[in-house]
Design a protein around this motif. Structure first.
Motif, mmCIF file in Angstrom:
data_model
loop_
_atom_site.group_PDB
_atom_site.id
_atom_site.type_symbol
_atom_site.label_atom_id
_atom_site.label_comp_id
_atom_site.label_asym_id
_atom_site.label_seq_id
_atom_site.Cartn_x
_atom_site.Cartn_y
_atom_site.Cartn_z
ATOM 1 N N UNK A 1 103.650 -5.645 -11.272
ATOM 2 C CA UNK A 1 104.681 -5.481 -12.308
ATOM 3 C C UNK A 1 105.282 -4.076 -12.355
ATOM 4 N N UNK A 2 104.526 -3.073 -11.883
ATOM 5 C CA UNK A 2 105.060 -1.704 -11.885
ATOM 6 C C UNK A 2 106.324 -1.590 -11.040
ATOM 7 N N UNK A 3 106.342 -2.286 -9.894
ATOM 8 C CA UNK A 3 107.543 -2.204 -9.059
ATOM 9 C C UNK A 3 108.546 -3.301 -9.416
ATOM 10 N N UNK A 4 108.087 -4.360 -10.074
ATOM 11 C CA UNK A 4 109.009 -5.410 -10.501
ATOM 12 C C UNK A 4 110.031 -4.855 -11.486
ATOM 13 N N UNK B 1 102.872 2.819 -2.667
ATOM 14 C CA UNK B 1 101.785 2.124 -1.982
ATOM 15 C C UNK B 1 101.765 0.653 -2.354
ATOM 16 N N UNK B 2 102.022 0.332 -3.622
ATOM 17 C CA UNK B 2 102.112 -1.064 -4.038
ATOM 18 C C UNK B 2 103.249 -1.765 -3.317
ATOM 19 N N UNK B 3 104.368 -1.067 -3.153
ATOM 20 C CA UNK B 3 105.499 -1.647 -2.425
ATOM 21 C C UNK B 3 105.128 -1.902 -0.966
ATOM 22 N N UNK B 4 104.421 -0.963 -0.345
ATOM 23 C CA UNK B 4 104.026 -1.145 1.050
ATOM 24 C C UNK B 4 103.114 -2.359 1.202
#
Length: 245
Positions: free
Chosen positions: A124-127, A143-146
Motif C-alpha cells: 500500500x505504501x507504493x499504491x 525496494x518494495x517497488x523492485x
C-alpha cells in the motif's frame, strides 16, 4: 515432490583465473525460502545471476525437474525464474505504475491488470504513489517497488538479492514484513541473499553459509532462532562483521 530449484556443482569464473563460485549445490522446495548468507565477495550475487541466466556458469541448474542450464535469461523468466537485483535498479524517471508494467511485459492485458492490483494491495505504501516518478520514493518504497516489479512476472522462483541493502532498520523490518506476507499468501519459492542473519531467519526455512565462493555450512532456520546458536553460527561462518540482531 520435485524441488522447484536444484543447483548442482555450480562454478562461476570471471576471466581465465578469477573464480567467484566453486562447486556450489543446493535445492529449494515448493513454497520454501532458502537463504544464502555471507560477507561481501562470498559469491552470493554470482550464484543468483548464474541461476537467473545472466552470467555463464559451469554446473547444472534444474527447474521443476527440467534442465535450464543452457537457457538465456529471458527464457528462464518465461519459465518463472525472476531475479530482483541488488540495488533495486528501478527506472527512476518512470512512474511506479510504469515500472510495474515493465515487470509484467510478457503478460496479456487482463492478467497484467490483475497482477498489478495484487501487487498494489500487497504494498500500500507504493499504491498511494502509483502515478509518481519512482525516483521520488524513499529507499524502502523503492525496494518494495523492485520486489513488486519482480512479482508482476508471476514467478515460480523469486531470487532476491540483498533486499535490506542501504535501508534503515525500520525500513528493513517493513520490507521483510511484506516478504512474510508473500510467504503466507502463496506457494512461491524464494532464494534470498542477505548479510542480516537476524532478519533473514524470521523469513527463511534454511540457511546456507558462504565463504570465498563455497558453501561452508548449512542449518535450518528454526535452530538459529536460539540466540546462542545464532551467535555460534555467526562466529563459525560469518565473522564479526555480520549483523546478529
Amino acid at each position: 515432490m520435485t524441488d522447484v530449484l536444484t543447483v548442482n556443482g555450480l562454478s562461476v569464473f570471471y576471466g581465465a583465473r578469477a573464480q567467484a563460485v566453486e562447486d556450489v549445490s543446493f535445492s529449494v522446495g515448493q513454497g520454501r525460502v532458502v537463504a544464502l548468507l555471507g560477507a561481501n565477495g562470498a559469491g552470493k550475487s554470482s550464484i543468483m545471476k548464474a541461476v537467473a541466466g545472466l552470467i555463464p556458469a559451469v554446473g547444472t541448474v534444474t527447474l521443476r525437474g527440467a534442465d535450464i542450464s543452457g537457457m538465456p535469461a529471458r527464457k528462464r523468466v518465461a519459465r518463472g525464474v525472476v531475479y530482483v537485483p541488488e540495488g533495486r535498479q528501478i527506472v527512476g524517471h518512470m512512474t511506479v505504475r510504469e515500472n510495474l508494467v515493465l515487470g509484467g511485459y510478457q503478460l496479456t492485458g487482463p492478467r497484467r491488470k490483475s497482477r498489478m492490483e495484487m501487487v498494489l494491495d500487497l504494498f500500500p505504501e507504493i499504491a498511494e504513489k502509483a502515478d509518481r516518478s519512482a525516483w521520488r520514493l524513499s529507499g524502502g518504497e523503492q525496494q518494495m517497488l523492485a520486489i513488486g516489479r519482480g512479482l508482476m512476472a508471476e514467478p515460480r522462483l523469486l531470487l532476491l538479492d540483498e533486499p535490506s541493502l542501504g535501508l534503515a532498520p525500520l525500513l528493513v523490518r517493513r520490507v521483510f514484513d511484506r516478504l512474510g506476507a508473500i510467504r503466507q499468501e502463496s506457494d512461491l519459492s524464494i532464494v534470498l541473499v542477505e548479510q542480516n542473519l537476524a532478519m533473514t531467519i524470521r523469513l527463511c526455512d534454511e540457511v546456507h553459509f558462504l565463504r570465498s565462493g563455497r558453501i561452508v555450512g548449512h542449518q535450518d532456520a528454526e535452530s538459529l532462532r536460539d540466540p546462542a546458536a545464532r551467535q555460534a553460527a555467526i562466529d563459525a561462518y560469518l565473522g564479526a562483521s555480520a549483523t546478529a540482531a
